[in-house]
Design an enzyme around this catalytic site. Sequence first.
Site, mmCIF file in Angstrom:
data_model
loop_
_atom_site.group_PDB
_atom_site.id
_atom_site.type_symbol
_atom_site.label_atom_id
_atom_site.label_comp_id
_atom_site.label_asym_id
_atom_site.label_seq_id
_atom_site.Cartn_x
_atom_site.Cartn_y
_atom_site.Cartn_z
ATOM 1 C CB SER A 29 -0.895 0.023 1.245
ATOM 2 O OG SER A 29 -1.813 -1.029 1.188
ATOM 3 N NE ARG A 33 -2.525 4.659 0.328
ATOM 4 C CZ ARG A 33 -3.117 3.495 0.024
ATOM 5 N NH1 ARG A 33 -2.399 2.505 -0.503
ATOM 6 N NH2 ARG A 33 -4.407 3.317 0.235
ATOM 7 N N GLY A 101 -5.750 -3.910 -7.950
ATOM 8 C CA GLY A 101 -6.891 -3.035 -7.690
ATOM 9 C C GLY A 101 -6.433 -1.718 -7.087
ATOM 10 N NE ARG A 129 -10.412 -6.689 -7.072
ATOM 11 C CZ ARG A 129 -9.402 -6.325 -6.277
ATOM 12 N NH1 ARG A 129 -8.153 -6.472 -6.691
ATOM 13 N NH2 ARG A 129 -9.645 -5.819 -5.089
ATOM 14 C CB SER A 174 -13.064 0.762 -0.179
ATOM 15 O OG SER A 174 -12.037 0.835 -1.154
ATOM 16 C CD GLN A 176 -8.056 -1.087 -3.595
ATOM 17 O OE1 GLN A 176 -8.990 -1.225 -4.380
ATOM 18 N NE2 GLN A 176 -7.178 -2.046 -3.352
ATOM 19 C CG ASP A 327 -5.484 -7.120 1.908
ATOM 20 O OD1 ASP A 327 -6.559 -7.278 1.299
ATOM 21 O OD2 ASP A 327 -4.752 -6.127 1.743
ATOM 22 C CE LYS A 354 -10.559 -6.668 -0.095
ATOM 23 N NZ LYS A 354 -10.213 -5.240 -0.155
ATOM 24 N NE ARG A 358 -7.768 -12.109 -1.364
ATOM 25 C CZ ARG A 358 -6.971 -11.058 -1.242
ATOM 26 N NH1 ARG A 358 -7.176 -10.177 -0.281
ATOM 27 N NH2 ARG A 358 -5.964 -10.900 -2.057
HETATM 28 C C1 S3P Z 1 -5.593 -1.331 -0.133
HETATM 29 C C2 S3P Z 1 -6.877 -1.356 0.347
HETATM 30 C C3 S3P Z 1 -7.651 -2.595 0.528
HETATM 31 C C4 S3P Z 1 -6.771 -3.831 0.475
HETATM 32 C C5 S3P Z 1 -5.769 -3.782 -0.638
HETATM 33 C C6 S3P Z 1 -4.856 -2.573 -0.471
HETATM 34 C C7 S3P Z 1 -4.914 -0.037 -0.287
HETATM 35 O O1 S3P Z 1 -8.600 -2.685 -0.515
HETATM 36 O O2 S3P Z 1 -7.567 -4.993 0.362
HETATM 37 O O3 S3P Z 1 -4.967 -4.945 -0.669
HETATM 38 O O4 S3P Z 1 -3.672 -0.020 -0.450
HETATM 39 O O5 S3P Z 1 -5.601 0.994 -0.218
HETATM 40 P P1 S3P Z 1 -10.062 -1.979 -0.417
HETATM 41 O O6 S3P Z 1 -9.886 -0.528 -0.494
HETATM 42 O O7 S3P Z 1 -10.806 -2.531 -1.612
HETATM 43 O O8 S3P Z 1 -10.614 -2.450 0.881
#
Ligand code: S3P
Length: 448
Positions: A29, A33, A101, A129, A174, A176, A327, A354, A358
């Site tokens: 993550s 970023r 994702g 997705r 989320s 993300q 995760d 995911k 899962r």
């Molecule tokens: C992540 C957010 C999570 C996580 C992914 C990494 C991120 O997803 O499952 O592996 O780096 O922001 P979601 O935002 O879909 O929950």
Amino acid sequence: MSGHATPVPMTSHRSGPLTGQANVPGDKSISHRALILGALCVGETVITGLLEGEDVLDTAKAMRAFGAEVTRDEMGTWHVHGVGVGGFAEPEQVIDCGNSGTGVRLIMGAMATSPICATFTGDASLNKRPMARVTDPLALFGAQAVGRAGGRLPMTVVGAADPVPVRYEVPVPSAQVKSAVLLAGLNAPGETVVIEKEATRDHTERMLTGFGAEIVTEVTEEGRVITLTGQPDLIPQTIVVPRDPSSAAFPVCAAVITPGSDVLVPNIGLNPTRAGLFTTLREMGADLEYENLREEGGEPVADLRARFSPDLKGVEVPPERAASMIDEYPVLSVVAAFATGPTVMRGVKELRVKESDRIEAMAAGLRAGGVTVEDGPDWWIVHGLGHGNVPGGQTCVSHLDHRIAMSFMVMGMATQRPVSVDDGSPIATSFPIFEPLMAGLGADIRRG
Ligand code: S3P
């Protein structure tokens, strides 16, 4: 990009004690970023400890396509010369985010408030997705998106030429989605506000603060209200990426279920929005110890020691903890099989969208290995058999999902018979050194 090469079947055999130090790779993550924010400021951002997994390498490639200069020196340090907020160039080719994702959703956010157009695609897993969760709020800024039915990739996003700031309550937990909106808000004038009812990982907020943006989080009755002031001049940073707790989960859980084990994972990120697995394992009776708690680069880190824990008990995982270990449920379900009694996991419907579904993927593989699993739309229960009693002997389908593949490899270390996966190649997306690292600790994972 994973999933295009020939499948790599893998088998995990019952292992001797796992011992030594597990130097797991950098946080996925934070790595995404760091590259994206580095690309959004003028000047050089220097990143050490970047995860060099396929997901993050795809994001590095994408940042080059949007005009940033991204290089890796011979010491393994990454250098990003960014283009500034609003400075993204229009990519000439389709942006392929592989299996990621996080990559595609964050990048869509970062480009959605610039007057450029980009087309995104991914592998067979990513192209299934849901993307509407990101393109819906991006439309509020003035961006437009056209993709396949159900809001799936491939998809073209036309960024807003005159973006307006938004106030958006994230409808699903989320990080993300939250991050995509915040990154879009960077190039909108005025204040963009994101509200989340449940706290999700806050690396974007922390890193934006580090890059000099004005961003404030208030905890109110509505939830966490995050206010970002748009159009800042981001200041390039030197970033030390901590090791990924989501990758550490595999050697830690392997040590907990494998007799005689004692493994140290140094320098792992322990951001409370990520550490739910370790809390849960302790509640199950796992022998885990944090050593040297400290803060590095705005993130809490520690060394984590995990030892074999013969008397694990099933637990009920509180749903409000789900986001902080989202995760880690696959590998937790493996540990639960070796505990006594049921482990109940509720409030986890996000697991179904995911890299794979899962719950379905883990339930199928666990059942094939002799473990009883019940499941519903947003819950599942694993009925633990207790240490030494899990039969194994099954071949599991990894569904292009790195965490499914690694979870079953962990399972095979303590089952009566070996456990196989049809394809371990997706492991390279997040944990390219998984096989040598686990072998170094004493695991017996073979290809084939
Ligand atoms: C992540 C957010 C999570 C996580 C992914 C990494 C991120 O997803 O499952 O592996 O780096 O922001 P979601 O935002 O879909 O929950």
